[in-house]
Design a protein around this motif. Sequence first.
Motif, PDB file in Angstrom:
ATOM      1  N   GLY A 126       0.763  -1.161   0.089  1.00  0.00           N
ATOM      2  CA  GLY A 126      -0.080  -0.003   0.034  1.00  0.00           C
ATOM      3  C   GLY A 126       1.006   1.372  -0.094  1.00  0.00           C
ATOM      4  N   THR A 127       0.271   2.371   0.566  1.00  0.00           N
ATOM      5  CA  THR A 127       1.006   3.638   0.620  1.00  0.00           C
ATOM      6  C   THR A 127       2.012   3.484   1.613  1.00  0.00           C
ATOM      7  N   SER A 128       3.110   4.265   1.360  1.00  0.00           N
ATOM      8  CA  SER A 128       4.199   4.623   2.282  1.00  0.00           C
ATOM      9  C   SER A 128       4.677   5.942   2.237  1.00  0.00           C
ATOM     10  N   GLY A 129       5.757   6.199   2.971  1.00  0.00           N
ATOM     11  CA  GLY A 129       6.481   7.645   3.031  1.00  0.00           C
ATOM     12  C   GLY A 129       7.773   7.453   2.377  1.00  0.00           C
ATOM     13  N   ASP A 130       8.121   6.499   1.760  1.00  0.00           N
ATOM     14  CA  ASP A 130       9.284   6.022   1.343  1.00  0.00           C
ATOM     15  C   ASP A 130       9.658   6.626  -0.231  1.00  0.00           C
ATOM     16  N   SER A 131      10.347   7.314  -0.440  1.00  0.00           N
ATOM     17  CA  SER A 131      10.379   8.022  -1.661  1.00  0.00           C
ATOM     18  C   SER A 131      11.039   7.150  -2.701  1.00  0.00           C
ATOM     19  N   ARG A 132      11.411   6.002  -2.429  1.00  0.00           N
ATOM     20  CA  ARG A 132      12.069   5.133  -3.253  1.00  0.00           C
ATOM     21  C   ARG A 132      10.939   4.395  -4.134  1.00  0.00           C
ATOM     22  N   TYR A 133       9.640   4.363  -3.362  1.00  0.00           N
ATOM     23  CA  TYR A 133       8.778   3.524  -3.926  1.00  0.00           C
ATOM     24  C   TYR A 133       7.349   4.413  -4.421  1.00  0.00           C
ATOM     25  N   VAL A 134       6.783   3.951  -5.371  1.00  0.00           N
ATOM     26  CA  VAL A 134       5.709   4.724  -5.882  1.00  0.00           C
ATOM     27  C   VAL A 134       4.563   4.252  -5.131  1.00  0.00           C
ATOM     28  N   ASN A 135       3.732   5.372  -4.895  1.00  0.00           N
ATOM     29  CA  ASN A 135       2.405   5.117  -4.035  1.00  0.00           C
ATOM     30  C   ASN A 135       1.394   4.626  -4.917  1.00  0.00           C
ATOM     31  N   PRO A 136       0.703   3.833  -4.449  1.00  0.00           N
ATOM     32  CA  PRO A 136      -0.734   3.336  -5.548  1.00  0.00           C
ATOM     33  C   PRO A 136      -1.685   4.342  -5.643  1.00  0.00           C
ATOM     34  N   LEU A 137      -2.286   4.419  -6.764  1.00  0.00           N
ATOM     35  CA  LEU A 137      -3.361   5.343  -7.072  1.00  0.00           C
ATOM     36  C   LEU A 137      -4.655   5.183  -6.172  1.00  0.00           C
ATOM     37  N   VAL A 138      -4.867   3.942  -6.070  1.00  0.00           N
ATOM     38  CA  VAL A 138      -6.241   3.583  -5.438  1.00  0.00           C
ATOM     39  C   VAL A 138      -5.913   2.078  -4.370  1.00  0.00           C
ATOM     40  N   THR A 139      -6.194   2.145  -3.231  1.00  0.00           N
ATOM     41  CA  THR A 139      -6.193   0.980  -2.699  1.00  0.00           C
ATOM     42  C   THR A 139      -7.803   0.440  -1.969  1.00  0.00           C
ATOM     43  N   TRP A 140      -7.777  -0.670  -1.768  1.00  0.00           N
ATOM     44  CA  TRP A 140      -8.785  -1.199  -1.073  1.00  0.00           C
ATOM     45  C   TRP A 140      -8.412  -2.290  -0.063  1.00  0.00           C
TER      46      TRP A 140
END
Length: 380
Positions: free
Chosen positions: A281-295
């Motif tokens: 899911g979403t993280s605060g780590d700039s190395r990884y892309v956050n998802p657009l949507v999560t369920w």
Amino acid sequence: MTPTRVRPRWALAVVTAGVAFVAACSDGGSPTPPPPPVSGTPAPGTPSSGPARPPATSTTKGTPDLSAPETVATGLEVPWGLALRSDGSALVAERKSGRILQVRPGGGAPLEVYRVPGVAPAGEGGLLGLAIAPDHDRTGWVYAYFTAAHDNRIVRFRLGSTAAPEVIFKGIDKAGIHDGGRIAFGPDGMLYAGTGDATDRPSAQDPDDSNGKILRLTPDGAPAPGNPGGKPVWSLGHRNVQGLAWSADGTMYATEFGQNRVDEVNIIRPGANYGWPEVEGTSGDSRYVNPLVTWTTVEASPSGAAIAGDTLYVAALRGERLWTVPLRGGPPRAELAGRYGRLRTVAVAPDGALWLTTSNRDGRGDPRPGDDRILRFPAR
């Protein structure tokens, strides 16, 4: 189940072929209920704090009318891949049997038009994704992703041919779960494939491993021009990608199974890292892309994806619903909840009709009478 490891990690084969701990399965079979959301996790069914949504432009005629489906076929044995043809018919792959059937709107018995040799169904493996070459009218090529005796591989063949299918890519590790399997031609004419980590979680972060990735290949199976580092890998850090779709502006979207907490829709960029197994899911780590949507995983287990107009449609297995994600903004909405059971694959035809397959006979729960089936929702 321990994955079957193949060396090398990927292998190109432009030749004719003779023939960890996981709390929740990728298909949502008997999973552990997700824990309460942790701090920073988006609320169920709402967009995450991931990348901004790009503008989208209508690609088809009208909007699918989800209130008036036509039953195209029933009694199928775990349909998985679905590819729409220019004549208005569709090809559908049966995961366990290895058969490819042709179905048409208006009913009529499905017609077997090919049987992929060497399919070894087990767990979530078997005959999975299908794709029709953009130049099919000239070349006749149809592509399939399937589980063989020792690996997952991609082949191409011509319907009605007695020749063995041509293996264009092999060496994708197989396992009972997280097997990936979706293939699709992008607007650039290249072949994309979503793979799973095959329960070997570190493989998703290994740029020299084809598992836990989205691959981008030429129609012959070579790394496509413009790929990062000249490798087959287009993006990495995926757990189990089973849905690929593009909007009219060329933006690529992919669905992904989470583990315990959240499933995802991601905007795919070349060379980007989507975090698995370090991030779910979403993280605060700039190395990884956050998802657009999560369920939450109970709401989704997202499989196939397709775009009609300005809406992304996502078929949910465990969630037993069709998610609609407005690409111009606004919250996702759940449609058809519980009406047809587990939903596997969704595709949109040039006439705007939405095709949908169920996945109720795959050993995960009691099969529903008359299933599995293919439904067609005409455009308004």
